[in-house]
Design an enzyme around this catalytic site. Structure first.
Site, PDB file in Angstrom:
ATOM      1  N   GLU A 506      17.295 -14.109  -1.057  1.00 35.27           N
ATOM      2  CA  GLU A 506      16.455 -14.571  -2.180  1.00 35.27           C
ATOM      3  C   GLU A 506      17.319 -14.990  -3.312  1.00 35.27           C
ATOM      4  O   GLU A 506      18.315 -14.461  -3.623  1.00 35.27           O
ATOM      5  CB  GLU A 506      15.574 -13.186  -2.478  1.00 35.27           C
ATOM      6  CG  GLU A 506      14.894 -12.796  -1.219  1.00 35.27           C
ATOM      7  CD  GLU A 506      14.071 -11.591  -1.660  1.00 35.27           C
ATOM      8  OE1 GLU A 506      13.962 -11.004  -2.786  1.00 35.27           O
ATOM      9  OE2 GLU A 506      13.119 -11.324  -0.929  1.00 35.27           O
ATOM     10  N   HIS A 529       8.913 -12.315  -3.927  1.00 38.24           N
ATOM     11  CA  HIS A 529       9.040 -10.873  -3.940  1.00 38.24           C
ATOM     12  C   HIS A 529       8.315 -10.098  -5.025  1.00 38.24           C
ATOM     13  O   HIS A 529       9.083  -9.422  -5.983  1.00 38.24           O
ATOM     14  CB  HIS A 529      10.555 -10.779  -4.073  1.00 38.24           C
ATOM     15  CG  HIS A 529      10.888  -9.251  -3.561  1.00 38.24           C
ATOM     16  ND1 HIS A 529      12.390  -8.955  -2.730  1.00 38.24           N
ATOM     17  CD2 HIS A 529      10.425  -8.117  -3.530  1.00 38.24           C
ATOM     18  CE1 HIS A 529      12.293  -7.787  -2.310  1.00 38.24           C
ATOM     19  NE2 HIS A 529      11.113  -6.987  -2.988  1.00 38.24           N
TER      20      HIS A 529
HETATM   21  P1  NAI Z   1       8.456   4.624   3.051  1.00 38.64           P
HETATM   22  O1  NAI Z   1       9.600   5.020   3.157  1.00 38.64           O
HETATM   23  O2  NAI Z   1       7.486   5.402   2.382  1.00 38.64           O
HETATM   24  O3  NAI Z   1       7.704   4.151   4.514  1.00 38.64           O
HETATM   25  C1  NAI Z   1       8.241   3.684   5.446  1.00 38.64           C
HETATM   26  C2  NAI Z   1       7.802   3.868   6.800  1.00 38.64           C
HETATM   27  O4  NAI Z   1       8.384   3.191   7.785  1.00 38.64           O
HETATM   28  C3  NAI Z   1       7.918   5.430   7.237  1.00 38.64           C
HETATM   29  O5  NAI Z   1       6.853   5.989   7.505  1.00 38.64           O
HETATM   30  C4  NAI Z   1       8.889   5.471   8.447  1.00 38.64           C
HETATM   31  O6  NAI Z   1       8.984   6.410   9.194  1.00 38.64           O
HETATM   32  C5  NAI Z   1       8.570   3.973   9.094  1.00 38.64           C
HETATM   33  N1  NAI Z   1       9.544   3.488   9.863  1.00 38.64           N
HETATM   34  C6  NAI Z   1      11.006   3.346   9.616  1.00 38.64           C
HETATM   35  N2  NAI Z   1      11.452   2.837  10.542  1.00 38.64           N
HETATM   36  C7  NAI Z   1      10.526   2.558  11.466  1.00 38.64           C
HETATM   37  C8  NAI Z   1      10.603   1.602  12.550  1.00 38.64           C
HETATM   38  N3  NAI Z   1      11.810   1.119  13.254  1.00 38.64           N
HETATM   39  N4  NAI Z   1       9.437   1.337  13.269  1.00 38.64           N
HETATM   40  C9  NAI Z   1       8.131   1.874  12.620  1.00 38.64           C
HETATM   41  N5  NAI Z   1       8.176   2.489  11.660  1.00 38.64           N
HETATM   42  C10 NAI Z   1       9.437   2.855  10.891  1.00 38.64           C
HETATM   43  O7  NAI Z   1       8.333   3.151   2.394  1.00 38.64           O
HETATM   44  P2  NAI Z   1       7.515   2.370   1.574  1.00 38.64           P
HETATM   45  O8  NAI Z   1       7.539   2.759  -0.091  1.00 38.64           O
HETATM   46  O9  NAI Z   1       6.075   2.551   2.186  1.00 38.64           O
HETATM   47  O10 NAI Z   1       8.088   0.823   1.485  1.00 38.64           O
HETATM   48  C11 NAI Z   1       7.982   0.150   2.585  1.00 38.64           C
HETATM   49  C12 NAI Z   1       8.687  -0.987   2.545  1.00 38.64           C
HETATM   50  O11 NAI Z   1       8.177  -1.677   1.503  1.00 38.64           O
HETATM   51  C13 NAI Z   1      10.206  -0.881   2.194  1.00 38.64           C
HETATM   52  O12 NAI Z   1      10.994  -1.843   3.108  1.00 38.64           O
HETATM   53  C14 NAI Z   1      10.395  -1.304   0.776  1.00 38.64           C
HETATM   54  O13 NAI Z   1      11.528  -1.914   0.434  1.00 38.64           O
HETATM   55  C15 NAI Z   1       9.355  -2.391   0.731  1.00 38.64           C
HETATM   56  N6  NAI Z   1       8.727  -2.679  -0.690  1.00 38.64           N
HETATM   57  C16 NAI Z   1       8.478  -3.924  -1.226  1.00 38.64           C
HETATM   58  C17 NAI Z   1       8.114  -4.361  -2.395  1.00 38.64           C
HETATM   59  C18 NAI Z   1       7.901  -5.690  -2.951  1.00 38.64           C
HETATM   60  O14 NAI Z   1       7.940  -6.064  -4.002  1.00 38.64           O
HETATM   61  N7  NAI Z   1       7.439  -6.601  -1.696  1.00 38.64           N
HETATM   62  C19 NAI Z   1       7.911  -3.387  -3.389  1.00 38.64           C
HETATM   63  C20 NAI Z   1       8.106  -1.996  -2.808  1.00 38.64           C
HETATM   64  C21 NAI Z   1       8.554  -1.834  -1.600  1.00 38.64           C
END
Ligand code: NAI
Length: 646
Positions: A506, A529
């Protein structure tokens, strides 16, 4: 706290002197021109002639002294304009131009106050004074039905303004009277700025949030350093101290952090300095000296060297999601916990995903792009409602589970896949495998973290397993999807469309070139993003991180710290708290307890937590420890840092 209303008192605040005395000076001086040089004795003479004038009571003066006409006030009012404090007019105008509402509250007479208020450009509706009653061209007294002719008039009037909603949001009062103190104490104003004009009253000072003796000092309370440096008039941006704040920890907030953070922290008694730009290492080392807390966003890098140089630093707040800009290990080794706001933008991402689900399934973007180009793609082909379709959520954490609730409420069936067993919300069902989900869902949205397992998680094979005509949303991390494979799957017509917010590479700056294999492909939504980029998310981040900083400074709580042992125990009334950060090796607790027991210091509560090679002890003792005990704790070999919270 963002102050939106500023109430000024009049006598001894806007004007140098008391308008009652100045009025007597004016009329007695006119009456005895010969005595003009000695106003003091002229006033005395006037008071002897009209004893009512001695009482400092306008109504009494107007009724019992010599009959006065409106004209008698004109020259007095002109004289008051000359008595305005230096820079009062410029400062009020800057405050007004910054969008703040200026109010003037005075128990002096309207005939004296209004001309001065007009000169200052204060809106007439915001000027409240004691009004005179005129009969047959003669002033016969004040309007006693008006609050400002009564005792406690200013308090009553300010309360009335607030209840009418005219002082909505935060208000400051600038003045020096007991009424100003009462207005602050009754929480009609959230800030009392004591204008001392060089003569301080200790009792009033005690009640002040800030103390100033010059008008230009007001500016440093309401404008950032940046704004001050851009002001056309060169004002001295002097630091204003408040008796309550003098001992409070100092916090430096950089990078235009949402003002909610500084208002919360300064409202809770911390000394907050905000400034807009990010700083490089050298600037940060210079600027950050003497601060106990540092708030940054993603552009300020905090290196081990910076941490080493900023000896007073106790805590760092990353007012963002990531913390890779901070040397977390160096911070931990220096006894500095780092807080961030990992989930403050959860809802923002979830809402964007919901919107994109509709946009993709209706193929809105390709039609919108065509319309921009002058083409009219009015067709229902390939457009479906989302109701009754299946959404597949990969990663059922904070964001994934919110998306689940929102999409189900729009009539979709929800299936999710997570490596952990998760409690399904609503009627959502956990898929037995990723492939089960890929083969079933009409739209798949990814919400997994960036890990070894998730990198490349959706590649050629997985895309082939997705239902023909289904779509993909990725707003998680850039490396989770193979974008070339996605492009091919869309071009082959197997995948209907995609919305992608995150990319393997990015750009850092808006002007840096951005390329992705997905550019110029129909029914692909590309966003830079911005999944979590909303005003609300910024506000949530500001509240969350400032709360964490505040809790650490006032209780030692490290819950949620990214680099530190997490400890939090309730503070006991009347007990004294000590925080001891040390190298995590056996025997440190025993050394501390020995110091206490040898000096008969009773430990009322304690919690020791460790994280890697850092140990963190919160201990409550029954009385304030002496400097000697403090030094002994500091001299334990393994000690990194000791702090007392009183
Ligand atoms: P979180 O940690 O609450 O949830 C992640 C989930 O993914 C957990 O339930 C975990 O068990 C699961 N997980 C981990 N490895 C896995 C796998 N190999 N297969 C299936 N499930 C798996 O995280 P949150 O807050 O929900 O964020 C999710 C993603 O969104 C992160 O990568 C974060 O960086 C991204 N994000 C992107 C934003 C954007 O601006 N586009 C803003 C905020 C977050």
């Amino acid at each position: 706290m963002i102050i939106e209303n500023i109430i000024f008192e009049f006598d001894n605040t806007l004007i140098d002197g008391d308008s009652y005395v100045l009025f007597l000076e004016s009329i007695s001086g006119r009456k005895s021109p010969a005595k003009k040089k000695s106003f003091g004795s002229a006033i005395e003479q006037y008071k002897q002639e009209f004893p009512a004038a001695a009482s400092h009571d306008w109504d009494n003066l107007l009724q019992k002294a010599k009959p006065l006409a409106k004209a008698d006030f004109d020259s007095a009012a002109r004289a008051l304009v000359d008595r305005l404090f230096p820079q009062a007019k410029e400062v009020l105008s800057l405050l007004h131009n910054s969008g703040r509402k200026i109010y003037l509250l005075s128990t002096s007479l309207d005939l004296l106050v209004r001309p001065v208020a007009d000169h200052l450009g204060i809106c007439r509706d915001n000027v409240f004074t004691n009004e005179v009653v005129v009969k047959d061209n003669r002033i016969v007294g004040t309007d006693t039905s008006q609050p400002l002719s009564q005792s406690l008039g200013k308090l009553y009037l300010a309360e009335k303004l607030r209840s009418e909603g005219r002082l909505s949001n935060s208000t400051a009062i600038v003045g020096q009277s007991r009424s100003a103190v009462a207005i602050r104490r009754n929480n009609i104003a959230e800030m009392f700025i004591y204008f001392t004009e060089g003569k301080e009253n200790e009792e009033i000072r005690e009640q002040a949030d800030f103390v100033i003796d010059r008008f230009d000092q007001l500016l440093s309370l309401f404008f950032s350093d940046d704004e001050l440096s851009n002001m056309s008039v060169p004002f001295e941006s002097s630091v204003v101290t408040s008796p309550r704040q003098e001992k409070a920890p100092k916090i430096l907030l950089l990078e235009n952090i949402h003002p909610k953070a500084s208002s919360r922290l300064s409202g809770n008694g911390f000394q907050v300095t905000s400034q807009k730009p990010a700083l490089d290492e050298k600037e940060l080392i210079q600027r950050g000296r003497g601060f106990h807390a540092l708030g940054i966003r993603s552009k300020t890098h905090i290196s081990a060297n910076t941490i080493d140089q900023l000896k007073d630093l106790w805590v760092i707040g990353a007012f963002c999601i990531g913390t890779s800009q901070i040397d977390l290990d160096a911070a931990a080794q220096a006894g500095i916990p780092v807080f961030n706001a990992p989930y403050s933008n959860t809802r923002s991402v979830a809402e964007l995903v919901v919107g994109e689900t509709v946009m993709l399934m209706r193929r809105v973007f390709e039609k919108s792009t065509a319309a921009h180009q002058g083409r009219w793609l009015k067709t229902a082909q390939g457009s479906t409602e989302i109701r009754g379709k299946t959404a597949g959520i990969v990663g059922y954490g904070h964001i994934g589970s919110q998306v689940s609730v929102l999409l189900e409420n729009l009539g979709m069936s929800v299936m999710f896949y997570d490596i952990m067993d998760k409690l399904p919300l609503g009627n959502a069902k956990q898929a037995a495998s990723l492939y089960d989900l890929l083969e079933t869902a009409d739209i798949i949205t990814l919400h997994v973290p960036d890990t070894k397992e998730t990198r490349g998680m959706i590649g050629k094979n997985e895309l082939q397993r997705m239902k023909r005509g289904s779509s993909l949303i990725n707003s998680s991390r850039g490396k989770v999807v193979d974008l070339t494979a996605l492009k091919e799957a869309i071009e082959a017509g197997h995948i209907a469309g995609a919305a992608v917010d995150v990319f393997p590479n990015e750009p850092n700056q808006p002007d840096d070139e951005f390329t992705t294999p997905l550019q110029r492909i129909s029914n692909v939504i590309l966003t830079p993003h911005i999944g979590g980029s909303t005003t609300e998310a910024q506000e949530n981040i500001a509240s969350y991180v400032s709360y964490k900083i505040e809790r650490y400074l006032t209780t030692g709580s490290t819950t949620g710290a990214v680099n530190f042992p997490e400890a939090d125990i309730p503070r006991l009334e009347g007990k004294h708290r000590i925080l001891h950060i040390h190298k995590n090796v056996p025997g440190v607790l025993a050394k501390i307890n020995t110091i206490f027991s040898q000096r008969h210091i009773n430990v009322e509560g304690q919690m020791l937590q460790t994280h890697g090679d850092i140990g963190y002890l919160i201990v409550d003792v029954d009385h304030q420890i002496s400097e000697q005990v403090f030094q002994l704790m500091q001299h334990i070999t393994e000690t990194i840092r000791v702090r007392r919270i009183t």
